[in-house]
Write a protein that holds these residues in place. Structure first.
Motif, PDB file in Angstrom:
ATOM      1  N   GLY A 143       1.018  -1.090  -0.005  1.00  0.00           N
ATOM      2  CA  GLY A 143      -0.046   0.029   0.045  1.00  0.00           C
ATOM      3  C   GLY A 143       1.093   1.257  -0.207  1.00  0.00           C
ATOM      4  N   GLY A 144       1.866   1.260   0.674  1.00  0.00           N
ATOM      5  CA  GLY A 144       3.109   2.431   0.701  1.00  0.00           C
ATOM      6  C   GLY A 144       3.454   2.589  -0.606  1.00  0.00           C
ATOM      7  N   ALA A 145       3.388   1.715  -1.654  1.00  0.00           N
ATOM      8  CA  ALA A 145       4.081   2.041  -2.682  1.00  0.00           C
ATOM      9  C   ALA A 145       3.037   2.951  -3.626  1.00  0.00           C
ATOM     10  CB  ALA A 145       4.098   0.689  -3.563  1.00  0.00           C
ATOM     11  N   ALA A 146       1.899   3.259  -3.258  1.00  0.00           N
ATOM     12  CA  ALA A 146       0.639   3.849  -3.929  1.00  0.00           C
ATOM     13  C   ALA A 146       1.179   4.980  -3.955  1.00  0.00           C
ATOM     14  CB  ALA A 146      -0.585   3.574  -3.081  1.00  0.00           C
ATOM     15  N   THR A 147       1.934   5.910  -3.077  1.00  0.00           N
ATOM     16  CA  THR A 147       1.728   7.412  -2.986  1.00  0.00           C
ATOM     17  C   THR A 147       3.602   7.802  -2.684  1.00  0.00           C
ATOM     18  OG1 THR A 147       1.533   7.606  -0.649  1.00  0.00           O
ATOM     19  CG2 THR A 147      -0.399   7.825  -1.988  1.00  0.00           C
ATOM     20  N   PRO A 153      11.333   4.639   0.312  1.00  0.00           N
ATOM     21  CA  PRO A 153      12.037   4.585  -1.168  1.00  0.00           C
ATOM     22  C   PRO A 153      11.224   5.686  -2.038  1.00  0.00           C
ATOM     23  CG  PRO A 153      11.759   2.484  -0.433  1.00  0.00           C
ATOM     24  CD  PRO A 153      11.282   3.149   0.745  1.00  0.00           C
ATOM     25  N   ASN A 154       9.875   5.772  -1.767  1.00  0.00           N
ATOM     26  CA  ASN A 154       9.047   6.711  -2.458  1.00  0.00           C
ATOM     27  C   ASN A 154       9.518   7.882  -2.435  1.00  0.00           C
ATOM     28  OD1 ASN A 154       8.035   4.167  -3.478  1.00  0.00           O
ATOM     29  ND2 ASN A 154       5.850   4.965  -3.353  1.00  0.00           N
ATOM     30  N   VAL A 155       9.488   8.426  -1.116  1.00  0.00           N
ATOM     31  CA  VAL A 155      10.058   9.577  -0.682  1.00  0.00           C
ATOM     32  C   VAL A 155      11.286  10.123  -1.285  1.00  0.00           C
ATOM     33  CG1 VAL A 155      10.334  11.267   1.316  1.00  0.00           C
ATOM     34  CG2 VAL A 155       8.819   9.460   1.521  1.00  0.00           C
ATOM     35  N   ILE A 156      12.202   9.179  -1.202  1.00  0.00           N
ATOM     36  CA  ILE A 156      13.484   9.535  -1.718  1.00  0.00           C
ATOM     37  C   ILE A 156      13.541   9.598  -3.281  1.00  0.00           C
ATOM     38  CG2 ILE A 156      15.799   8.388  -2.110  1.00  0.00           C
ATOM     39  CD1 ILE A 156      15.594   7.413   0.675  1.00  0.00           C
ATOM     40  N   LEU A 157      12.797   8.449  -3.936  1.00  0.00           N
ATOM     41  CA  LEU A 157      12.684   8.694  -5.454  1.00  0.00           C
ATOM     42  C   LEU A 157      12.082   9.822  -5.920  1.00  0.00           C
ATOM     43  CD1 LEU A 157      12.036   4.857  -6.075  1.00  0.00           C
ATOM     44  CD2 LEU A 157      13.886   6.043  -6.927  1.00  0.00           C
ATOM     45  N   GLY A 158      11.110  10.141  -5.299  1.00  0.00           N
ATOM     46  CA  GLY A 158      10.008  11.446  -5.741  1.00  0.00           C
ATOM     47  C   GLY A 158      10.687  12.647  -5.367  1.00  0.00           C
ATOM     48  N   THR A 159      11.140  12.927  -4.348  1.00  0.00           N
ATOM     49  CA  THR A 159      11.855  14.199  -4.158  1.00  0.00           C
ATOM     50  C   THR A 159      13.159  14.500  -4.642  1.00  0.00           C
ATOM     51  OG1 THR A 159      12.731  13.077  -2.043  1.00  0.00           O
ATOM     52  CG2 THR A 159      10.645  14.647  -1.932  1.00  0.00           C
ATOM     53  N   THR A 160      14.158  13.358  -4.737  1.00  0.00           N
ATOM     54  CA  THR A 160      15.338  13.700  -5.284  1.00  0.00           C
ATOM     55  C   THR A 160      15.287  13.651  -7.156  1.00  0.00           C
ATOM     56  OG1 THR A 160      15.914  11.242  -5.159  1.00  0.00           O
ATOM     57  CG2 THR A 160      16.770  12.736  -3.723  1.00  0.00           C
ATOM     58  N   LEU A 161      14.232  13.103  -7.574  1.00  0.00           N
ATOM     59  CA  LEU A 161      14.133  12.925  -8.979  1.00  0.00           C
ATOM     60  C   LEU A 161      12.972  13.857  -9.459  1.00  0.00           C
ATOM     61  CD1 LEU A 161      14.649   9.242  -9.762  1.00  0.00           C
ATOM     62  CD2 LEU A 161      16.144  11.086  -9.916  1.00  0.00           C
ATOM     63  N   GLY A 162      12.241  14.463  -8.660  1.00  0.00           N
ATOM     64  CA  GLY A 162      11.263  15.396  -9.156  1.00  0.00           C
ATOM     65  C   GLY A 162       9.655  14.868  -9.412  1.00  0.00           C
ATOM     66  N   ASP A 167       1.896  12.226  -9.418  1.00  0.00           N
ATOM     67  CA  ASP A 167       2.494  11.248 -10.435  1.00  0.00           C
ATOM     68  C   ASP A 167       2.597  10.006  -9.760  1.00  0.00           C
ATOM     69  OD1 ASP A 167       3.141  13.043 -12.369  1.00  0.00           O
ATOM     70  OD2 ASP A 167       5.090  13.762 -11.202  1.00  0.00           O
ATOM     71  N   PHE A 168       2.830   9.574  -8.435  1.00  0.00           N
ATOM     72  CA  PHE A 168       2.821   8.264  -7.869  1.00  0.00           C
ATOM     73  C   PHE A 168       1.511   7.657  -7.735  1.00  0.00           C
ATOM     74  CE2 PHE A 168       7.197   9.050  -6.545  1.00  0.00           C
ATOM     75  CZ  PHE A 168       7.698   7.921  -6.511  1.00  0.00           C
ATOM     76  N   ALA A 169       0.474   8.607  -7.376  1.00  0.00           N
ATOM     77  CA  ALA A 169      -0.848   7.894  -7.168  1.00  0.00           C
ATOM     78  C   ALA A 169      -1.321   7.731  -8.617  1.00  0.00           C
ATOM     79  CB  ALA A 169      -1.740   9.297  -6.600  1.00  0.00           C
ATOM     80  N   THR A 170      -0.955   8.270  -9.490  1.00  0.00           N
ATOM     81  CA  THR A 170      -1.583   7.713 -10.892  1.00  0.00           C
ATOM     82  C   THR A 170      -0.838   6.562 -11.585  1.00  0.00           C
ATOM     83  OG1 THR A 170      -0.572   9.524 -11.854  1.00  0.00           O
ATOM     84  CG2 THR A 170      -3.072  10.008 -11.180  1.00  0.00           C
ATOM     85  N   ILE A 177      -2.901  -0.836  -5.323  1.00  0.00           N
ATOM     86  CA  ILE A 177      -4.267  -1.388  -5.054  1.00  0.00           C
ATOM     87  C   ILE A 177      -4.493  -2.914  -5.647  1.00  0.00           C
ATOM     88  CG2 ILE A 177      -6.750  -1.025  -5.661  1.00  0.00           C
ATOM     89  CD1 ILE A 177      -5.993   2.069  -5.715  1.00  0.00           C
ATOM     90  N   VAL A 178      -4.191  -3.172  -6.823  1.00  0.00           N
ATOM     91  CA  VAL A 178      -4.094  -4.316  -7.281  1.00  0.00           C
ATOM     92  C   VAL A 178      -3.534  -5.328  -6.135  1.00  0.00           C
ATOM     93  CG1 VAL A 178      -3.567  -5.872  -9.352  1.00  0.00           C
ATOM     94  CG2 VAL A 178      -4.734  -3.644  -9.730  1.00  0.00           C
ATOM     95  N   GLY A 179      -2.143  -4.936  -6.118  1.00  0.00           N
ATOM     96  CA  GLY A 179      -1.163  -5.960  -5.203  1.00  0.00           C
ATOM     97  C   GLY A 179      -1.695  -5.835  -3.855  1.00  0.00           C
TER      98      GLY A 179
END
Lengths: 434, 156
Positions: A143-147, A153-162, A167-170, A177-179
């Protein structure tokens, strides 16, 4: 180059051994790089992603307010009361709740209160709590992968790569959700017999006993402030890029979380504010800071550039192979390695990979990696922080789960989710939805 | 009235087909040159590409509703199909020869005389195309895209 790699590997081993506080290890590693001249102090500061730290600090503060208000326990108990504590819906609700809450807050906090609640409920209902706790952990990581704010890891990927919350939610959102649904169905099928038996054995006295659990009233003011701040942060995280263009103000992800957190803290009483600030996970923020410095040292010696070139060469410029390599390689590795440093190191590899002509767009590489490291963390008891929290809670309060049992319960659904995620990722790439 | 509604429905059908063809062309000729990068088209780009057909469609729906030959439910279905068409994912393909927009239109590099980038919009100056072609690219992808644009638009 060798020195930076040695420092990083030693720090990694020390972090994985869990014998030393991981924030001290990361900060010591960063300091050694400065002391031995691999990085200058200003370079070390420049490598720290202040946006990531700001976002994490802001979200931790808001979550801390809601934890102090007793909001999450209240939410879980209210949902369970609605189904009269019947084992089947209780099982489903707890797994889905873990996935849903982990999408908006760190999965450690989710598992801290959910593992305790699950153990109490399962003891009263005479159900084995282990499969449910493991299913919750897997659902929380997935579920954490959703946003953007769900998994570190999402916080790091999102903030460092912009990449933004939207973007993550869509992109990773629908896959997560499927997972989570697959995990829920799998766990239910595996435990349906014992759940039905528990349902038959359920008596009004048992319901009464469970009803007496966590009867503490909800702290109304803290909940109001926490929820308002939280919703404000989510709104700003979704719309901070257009808002920034519209107003000309530099509203980034950190500002989006820190402003609501600051406003929420101002709205609290003095004693409440102190209590909230004390319970903010400052150690994780320090850990991130140290880690950024260590990984910065590796970036400075061009290690990631060589890694990216080797990866592009190994996948023979076949985009599908590259997408799968980024999903499965770091995904399986994150089962035994901490996925936070892994994701941080991979951000630099992705940056360099995306600059190579013929490789897929950066966004596609990010979704593939994020799904891999987030879901892959389910594989072992040490794959993600939430696993460690739940595993040690069970060890102290119920009895050790054991690695073997964890693997038997968690590996098959994790692999199924990773296979389904692979198919969706390849389909996304084919149709251009990334 | 019957003839009017028939013409109206045919027009609406054609507009929907043209929107579909833009979003998912049946014949996809590979863009000339060596592909450098495929970048997803943002929603504003897709709307920009479909805006004339979409606005014409909305006018047709409004006319149909006012004239009474179209029911509200049909209007809803048509509008929903049009919106879904705009939501279809599309992408820009940057090649050594130019830019392909959504597997359809291709613009060679030598047609552009300059460019400017701000936030997520990249404006490529073009003597025709009403003066410019605007691409909407995620800020995270802008760095890589600008590398190609700088290389091919400046070296012309």
């Amino acid at each position: 180059m060798i020195f930076a790699i040695v420092i990083f590997v030693l720090a990694y081993i020390a972090i994985a051994s869990e014998k030393f506080p991981r924030h001290w290890v990361a900060l010591l590693g960063g300091s050694l790089l400065i002391m031995f001249g691999v990085l200058t102090p200003s370079e070390a500061m420049a490598f720290i992603s202040w946006e990531t730290l700001g976002l994490v600090a802001g979200m931790f503060t808001l979550v801390s307010i809601l934890v102090n208000a007793g909001f999450f326990t209240w939410l879980a108990m209210t949902s369970l009361r609605k189904v009269n504590y019947h084992p089947v819906p209780l099982f489903i609700i707890l797994i889905l709740l873990a996935a849903f809450l982990a999408a908006f807050m760190d999965s450690i906090t989710v598992m801290l209160f959910l593992a305790a609640l699950t153990l109490q409920l399962c003891t009263l209902l005479k159900i084995d709590p282990v499969p449910l706790v493991i299913a919750e952990v897997c659902a929380a990581n997935t579920g954490g992968a959703a946003t953007l704010v769900g998994d570190p890891p999402n916080v790091i990927l999102g903030t460092t790569l912009g990449f933004s919350f939207a973007d993550f939610a869509t992109n990773t959102g629908p896959i997560a959700i499927v997972g989570a649904l697959i995990l829920m169905v799998y766990a239910f099928i595996k435990n349906r017999k014992s759940l039905k038996e528990a349902h038959i054995a359920l008596t009004p006295e048992m319901i009464e006993k469970i009803d007496e659990l966590h009867n503490e009233p909800l702290h109304v003011h803290l909940t109001r402030v926490g929820l308002t701040g939280f919703l404000m942060a989510v709104f700003l995280l979704i719309f901070h890029i257009p808002l920034s263009h519209l107003t000309g103000l530099p509203i980034n992800a950190a500002v989006s979380a820190l402003i609501p957190a600051g406003v929420a803290l101002i709205a609290l009483r003095d004693d409440q504010r102190k209590k909230v600030l004390v319970s903010v996970d400052g150690e994780s923020i320090l850990f991130f800071a140290g880690l950024f410095m260590m990984i910065g040292g590796l970036e400075k010696v061009h290690l990631f550039e060589s890694l990216a070139e080797s990866l592009a060469l190994a996948t023979a410029s076949n985009p599908n192979t590259l997408i799968m390599a980024l999903h499965w390689g770091p995904g399986l590795a994150s089962g035994i390695l901490d996925n936070v440093p892994l994701a941080l190191a991979m951000t630099f590899v992705l940056k360099d990979l995306a600059a190579i002509p013929g490789t897929p767009a950066l966004s596609m590489l990010v979704w593939s990696l994020a799904m891999g490291v987030d879901v892959g963390g389910n594989l072992t008891p040490i794959g993600a922080s939430a696993n460690v929290v739940a595993y040690s809670y069970m060890e102290h309060n119920h009895g050790s789960i054991g690695w073997k049992r964890w693997l038997v319960i968690a590996v098959p659904p994790t692999l199924i989710v990773m296979i389904v995620a692979s198919i969706i990722l390849l389909y996304k790439y084919q149709i251009g939805w990334y | 009235m019957y003839a009017l509604s028939l013409i109206g429905y045919v027009m609406i059908g054609l507009l929907l087909m043209s929107m579909m063809a833009r979003a998912r062309p049946r014949v996809k000729d590979p863009a000339p040159g060596k592909a450098l990068k495929n970048i997803p088209m943002g929603l504003p780009s897709r709307f920009q590409l479909q805006r004339s057909s979409f606005l014409a469609l909305l006018t047709g729906i409004a006319f149909g509703l006012l004239a009474g030959w179209m029911t509200w439910s049909t209007a809803g279905i048509v509008a929903a199909i049009a919106l879904v068409t705009i939501l279809f994912p599309m992408r820009y393909t940057f090649t050594t020869k130019g830019i392909s927009v959504g597997d359809g239109a291709f613009y060679p590099w030598n047609g552009f005389s300059g460019f400017s980038a701000k936030g997520s919009s990249l404006k490529l100056d073009h003597p025709s195309l009403f003066g410019r072609l605007t691409l909407f690219v995620k800020p995270a992808e802008m760095g890589n895209v600008l590398e190609y644009v700088e290389r091919y638009v400046r070296t012309r």
